[in-house]
Design an enzyme around this catalytic site. Sequence first.
Site, PDB file in Angstrom:
ATOM      1  N   TYR A  93       2.646  10.106   0.485  1.00  0.00           N
ATOM      2  CA  TYR A  93       3.794   9.580   1.220  1.00  0.00           C
ATOM      3  C   TYR A  93       5.097  10.078   0.592  1.00  0.00           C
ATOM      4  O   TYR A  93       5.662   9.471  -0.309  1.00  0.00           O
ATOM      5  CB  TYR A  93       3.745   8.051   1.271  1.00  0.00           C
ATOM      6  CG  TYR A  93       2.504   7.480   1.933  1.00  0.00           C
ATOM      7  CD1 TYR A  93       1.710   8.256   2.789  1.00  0.00           C
ATOM      8  CD2 TYR A  93       2.110   6.163   1.719  1.00  0.00           C
ATOM      9  CE1 TYR A  93       0.573   7.732   3.393  1.00  0.00           C
ATOM     10  CE2 TYR A  93       0.980   5.634   2.340  1.00  0.00           C
ATOM     11  CZ  TYR A  93       0.216   6.434   3.162  1.00  0.00           C
ATOM     12  OH  TYR A  93      -0.913   5.918   3.762  1.00  0.00           O
ATOM     13  N   SER A 148       0.308   3.400  15.389  1.00  0.00           N
ATOM     14  CA  SER A 148       1.487   4.190  15.009  1.00  0.00           C
ATOM     15  C   SER A 148       2.706   3.946  15.894  1.00  0.00           C
ATOM     16  O   SER A 148       3.698   4.644  15.780  1.00  0.00           O
ATOM     17  CB  SER A 148       1.174   5.693  14.859  1.00  0.00           C
ATOM     18  OG  SER A 148       1.295   6.387  16.063  1.00  0.00           O
ATOM     19  N   GLY A 149       2.694   2.943  16.756  1.00  0.00           N
ATOM     20  CA  GLY A 149       3.925   2.576  17.463  1.00  0.00           C
ATOM     21  C   GLY A 149       3.731   1.869  18.793  1.00  0.00           C
ATOM     22  O   GLY A 149       4.373   0.869  19.064  1.00  0.00           O
ATOM     23  N   ILE A 150       2.828   2.365  19.643  1.00  0.00           N
ATOM     24  CA  ILE A 150       2.797   1.894  21.035  1.00  0.00           C
ATOM     25  C   ILE A 150       2.518   0.396  21.163  1.00  0.00           C
ATOM     26  O   ILE A 150       3.001  -0.259  22.078  1.00  0.00           O
ATOM     27  CB  ILE A 150       1.795   2.734  21.874  1.00  0.00           C
ATOM     28  CG1 ILE A 150       2.038   2.497  23.366  1.00  0.00           C
ATOM     29  CG2 ILE A 150       0.341   2.458  21.477  1.00  0.00           C
ATOM     30  CD1 ILE A 150       1.396   3.507  24.276  1.00  0.00           C
ATOM     31  N   LEU A 151       1.768  -0.170  20.203  1.00  0.00           N
ATOM     32  CA  LEU A 151       1.491  -1.609  20.293  1.00  0.00           C
ATOM     33  C   LEU A 151       2.666  -2.444  19.771  1.00  0.00           C
ATOM     34  O   LEU A 151       2.676  -3.658  19.924  1.00  0.00           O
ATOM     35  CB  LEU A 151       0.208  -1.957  19.529  1.00  0.00           C
ATOM     36  CG  LEU A 151      -1.100  -1.650  20.261  1.00  0.00           C
ATOM     37  CD1 LEU A 151      -2.303  -1.870  19.344  1.00  0.00           C
ATOM     38  CD2 LEU A 151      -1.247  -2.480  21.536  1.00  0.00           C
ATOM     39  N   ALA A 152       3.639  -1.780  19.137  1.00  0.00           N
ATOM     40  CA  ALA A 152       4.853  -2.499  18.726  1.00  0.00           C
ATOM     41  C   ALA A 152       5.927  -2.366  19.794  1.00  0.00           C
ATOM     42  O   ALA A 152       6.574  -3.331  20.170  1.00  0.00           O
ATOM     43  CB  ALA A 152       5.364  -1.949  17.394  1.00  0.00           C
ATOM     44  N   ASP A 169       0.841  -1.202   0.000  1.00  0.00           N
ATOM     45  CA  ASP A 169       0.000   0.000   0.000  1.00  0.00           C
ATOM     46  C   ASP A 169       0.873   1.248   0.000  1.00  0.00           C
ATOM     47  O   ASP A 169       1.761   1.397   0.844  1.00  0.00           O
ATOM     48  CB  ASP A 169      -0.904   0.029   1.241  1.00  0.00           C
ATOM     49  CG  ASP A 169      -1.671   1.339   1.304  1.00  0.00           C
ATOM     50  OD1 ASP A 169      -2.491   1.585   0.390  1.00  0.00           O
ATOM     51  OD2 ASP A 169      -1.432   2.144   2.231  1.00  0.00           O
ATOM     52  N   LYS A 218      -3.639   5.797  -3.585  1.00  0.00           N
ATOM     53  CA  LYS A 218      -4.772   6.578  -3.089  1.00  0.00           C
ATOM     54  C   LYS A 218      -5.057   7.760  -4.015  1.00  0.00           C
ATOM     55  O   LYS A 218      -4.199   8.168  -4.808  1.00  0.00           O
ATOM     56  CB  LYS A 218      -4.490   7.047  -1.658  1.00  0.00           C
ATOM     57  CG  LYS A 218      -4.008   5.871  -0.785  1.00  0.00           C
ATOM     58  CD  LYS A 218      -4.262   5.991   0.655  1.00  0.00           C
ATOM     59  CE  LYS A 218      -3.792   4.744   1.371  1.00  0.00           C
ATOM     60  NZ  LYS A 218      -2.329   4.636   1.518  1.00  0.00           N
ATOM     61  N   GLY A 261      -2.067   0.896  10.247  1.00  0.00           N
ATOM     62  CA  GLY A 261      -1.672   1.354  11.579  1.00  0.00           C
ATOM     63  C   GLY A 261      -2.023   0.366  12.677  1.00  0.00           C
ATOM     64  O   GLY A 261      -2.580   0.753  13.706  1.00  0.00           O
TER      65      GLY A 261
HETATM   66  N1  LIG Z   1      -5.437   7.160   5.914  1.00  0.00           N
HETATM   67  C1  LIG Z   1      -4.805   6.054   5.508  1.00  0.00           C
HETATM   68  O1  LIG Z   1      -5.099   5.494   4.466  1.00  0.00           O
HETATM   69  C2  LIG Z   1      -3.724   5.467   6.367  1.00  0.00           C
HETATM   70  C3  LIG Z   1      -3.400   6.049   7.596  1.00  0.00           C
HETATM   71  C4  LIG Z   1      -2.393   5.458   8.352  1.00  0.00           C
HETATM   72  C5  LIG Z   1      -1.743   4.328   7.896  1.00  0.00           C
HETATM   73  N2  LIG Z   1      -2.078   3.795   6.688  1.00  0.00           N
HETATM   74  C6  LIG Z   1      -1.361   2.609   6.146  1.00  0.00           C
HETATM   75  O2  LIG Z   1      -0.976   1.745   7.227  1.00  0.00           O
HETATM   76  C7  LIG Z   1       0.450   1.581   7.184  1.00  0.00           C
HETATM   77  C8  LIG Z   1       1.009   1.397   8.578  1.00  0.00           C
HETATM   78  O3  LIG Z   1       0.686   2.503   9.388  1.00  0.00           O
HETATM   79  P1  LIG Z   1       1.751   3.308  10.259  1.00  0.00           P
HETATM   80  O4  LIG Z   1       3.112   3.081   9.715  1.00  0.00           O
HETATM   81  O5  LIG Z   1       1.232   4.675  10.342  1.00  0.00           O
HETATM   82  O6  LIG Z   1       1.593   2.711  11.711  1.00  0.00           O
HETATM   83  P2  LIG Z   1       1.910   1.310  12.450  1.00  0.00           P
HETATM   84  O7  LIG Z   1       2.147   0.204  11.506  1.00  0.00           O
HETATM   85  O8  LIG Z   1       0.825   1.174  13.467  1.00  0.00           O
HETATM   86  O9  LIG Z   1       3.232   1.657  13.259  1.00  0.00           O
HETATM   87  C9  LIG Z   1       4.438   1.916  12.627  1.00  0.00           C
HETATM   88  C10 LIG Z   1       5.456   2.211  13.708  1.00  0.00           C
HETATM   89  O10 LIG Z   1       5.667   1.021  14.455  1.00  0.00           O
HETATM   90  C11 LIG Z   1       7.053   0.791  14.579  1.00  0.00           C
HETATM   91  N3  LIG Z   1       7.279  -0.656  14.484  1.00  0.00           N
HETATM   92  C12 LIG Z   1       6.849  -1.505  13.530  1.00  0.00           C
HETATM   93  N4  LIG Z   1       7.217  -2.766  13.812  1.00  0.00           N
HETATM   94  C13 LIG Z   1       7.897  -2.696  14.972  1.00  0.00           C
HETATM   95  C14 LIG Z   1       8.499  -3.666  15.797  1.00  0.00           C
HETATM   96  N5  LIG Z   1       8.478  -4.966  15.457  1.00  0.00           N
HETATM   97  N6  LIG Z   1       9.118  -3.256  16.953  1.00  0.00           N
HETATM   98  C15 LIG Z   1       9.140  -1.949  17.290  1.00  0.00           C
HETATM   99  N7  LIG Z   1       8.569  -0.980  16.539  1.00  0.00           N
HETATM  100  C16 LIG Z   1       7.961  -1.354  15.405  1.00  0.00           C
HETATM  101  C17 LIG Z   1       7.711   1.470  13.425  1.00  0.00           C
HETATM  102  O11 LIG Z   1       8.967   1.857  13.887  1.00  0.00           O
HETATM  103  P3  LIG Z   1      10.252   1.918  12.936  1.00  0.00           P
HETATM  104  O12 LIG Z   1       9.995   3.110  12.065  1.00  0.00           O
HETATM  105  O13 LIG Z   1      11.375   2.087  13.907  1.00  0.00           O
HETATM  106  O14 LIG Z   1      10.295   0.627  12.188  1.00  0.00           O
HETATM  107  C18 LIG Z   1       6.792   2.660  13.169  1.00  0.00           C
HETATM  108  O15 LIG Z   1       7.215   3.774  13.937  1.00  0.00           O
HETATM  109  C19 LIG Z   1       0.980   2.823   6.442  1.00  0.00           C
HETATM  110  O16 LIG Z   1       2.260   2.599   5.886  1.00  0.00           O
HETATM  111  C20 LIG Z   1      -0.104   2.996   5.397  1.00  0.00           C
HETATM  112  O17 LIG Z   1       0.126   2.090   4.340  1.00  0.00           O
HETATM  113  C21 LIG Z   1      -3.051   4.348   5.923  1.00  0.00           C
END
Ligand SMILES: NC(=O)c1ccc[n+]([C@@H]2O[C@H](COP(=O)([O-])OP(=O)(O)OC[C@H]3O[C@@H](n4cnc5c(N)ncnc54)[C@H](OP(=O)(O)O)[C@@H]3O)[C@@H](O)[C@H]2O)c1
Length: 344
Positions: free
Chosen positions: A59, A239-243, A54, A83, A235
């Site tokens: 981005y 965005s991070g706390i659950l990881a 995605d 998108k 997400g």
């Molecule tokens: N409106 C929309 O359409 C929308 C909105 C939000 C998200 N999205 C989609 O969802 C995807 C994911 O969302 P997101 O990146 O915002 O949030 P996320 O997946 O909830 O969290 C990402 C964060 O988690 C950390 N992380 C991931 N795996 C980890 C692990 N194993 N241990 C420790 N930290 C870890 C990453 O840190 P590091 O950077 O250090 O790896 C990053 O800071 C986006 O890339 C996008 O494709 C879409």
Amino acid sequence: MATIPTRAIGTTGLAVPELGFGAASLGNLYQPVSDADARATLDAALDAGLRYIDTAPHYGRGLSERRVGEALRLVPDVVVSTKVGRLMDPDPSVTDDTERDGFRSPMPFRMRYDYTHDGILRSHEHSLQRLGLAHVDILYVHDIGGLVHGAEAGRYWEQLTTGGGLRALERLRDEGTIRAFGLGVNEIAVCLDAMREARLDVILLAGRYTLLEQHALDALLPACADAGTSIVVGGPYNSGILATGTKRGGPLHYDYGPPPEDIVARVRGIEAVADRHGVTLPAAALQFVLAHPQVASVIPGLGNPQRVAQTVDLYRESVPADFWAELRRERLVREDAPLPGDAA
Ligand SMILES: NC(=O)c1ccc[n+]([C@@H]2O[C@H](COP(=O)([O-])OP(=O)(O)OC[C@H]3O[C@@H](n4cnc5c(N)ncnc54)[C@H](OP(=O)(O)O)[C@@H]3O)[C@@H](O)[C@H]2O)c1
């Protein structure tokens, strides 16, 4: 190449691996990623079987799309979503690596919202040019709704509805140019509104159905079940706390900012149960959302090859049934949330 089981997207005939790749990170979300690292990350993901990617014009103002397309061009059988709703106008003043809209060193463009019929078609064409691909499978209407647009939300909603945005997407789907469309948003109400206006194949719902919050069970998920609309969970770590959990030093991230106290307390409660059962918190976060039958795929944000490998391990981690039962008993997840193993 490894394989990951696939799940259907609505009634489209399209299927996606249940673990996919969120490529916001590759637009330099909060931190720069080199071209070489972006390529290595995508190659690692494809090798590991994460063959649903995605991305979005937003981005890095086109940077994520460029990187994704470059890595995928000669790779068969990868599902790509991008998108619509933001057009990129050239902006020669963007020359440094200052963070703009959360992204470092974006491409030299400035963003303009446009959800009209012509805006949607133009956005799709521009994405194909940036990706260097002849087609994408899924288009999401990006960030429509009050959370992003505030007082302007009504105006953009008109563009999408009476202004013909949804009609453009229906046309692209009817003629087979795309396989599926829906919304890509962080809020629930606008999804229900859009489902009343058009047949959505899939909704990318970010942060609103996770191990931390399950309001989507009230109205949205039942509506999706009735309409045959799939959910892709974006997400999944809020965005991070659950990881990361709460125990490491340094700032915690919840929905792109610092977490409120009640959220930290809730995560601590989940962590305590996880510790008792020897479960890794992000493994529980990924596997929890996949237990809902409406969820087709979960797409964590991954920024380097090590994260890809680690994430596949988390997805495959064996989580005991007693862990899920205790979470439910302790009311750390809603009683009506499906849990892994429920159906067995
Ligand atoms: N409106 C929309 O359409 C929308 C909105 C939000 C998200 N999205 C989609 O969802 C995807 C994911 O969302 P997101 O990146 O915002 O949030 P996320 O997946 O909830 O969290 C990402 C964060 O988690 C950390 N992380 C991931 N795996 C980890 C692990 N194993 N241990 C420790 N930290 C870890 C990453 O840190 P590091 O950077 O250090 O790896 C990053 O800071 C986006 O890339 C996008 O494709 C879409």
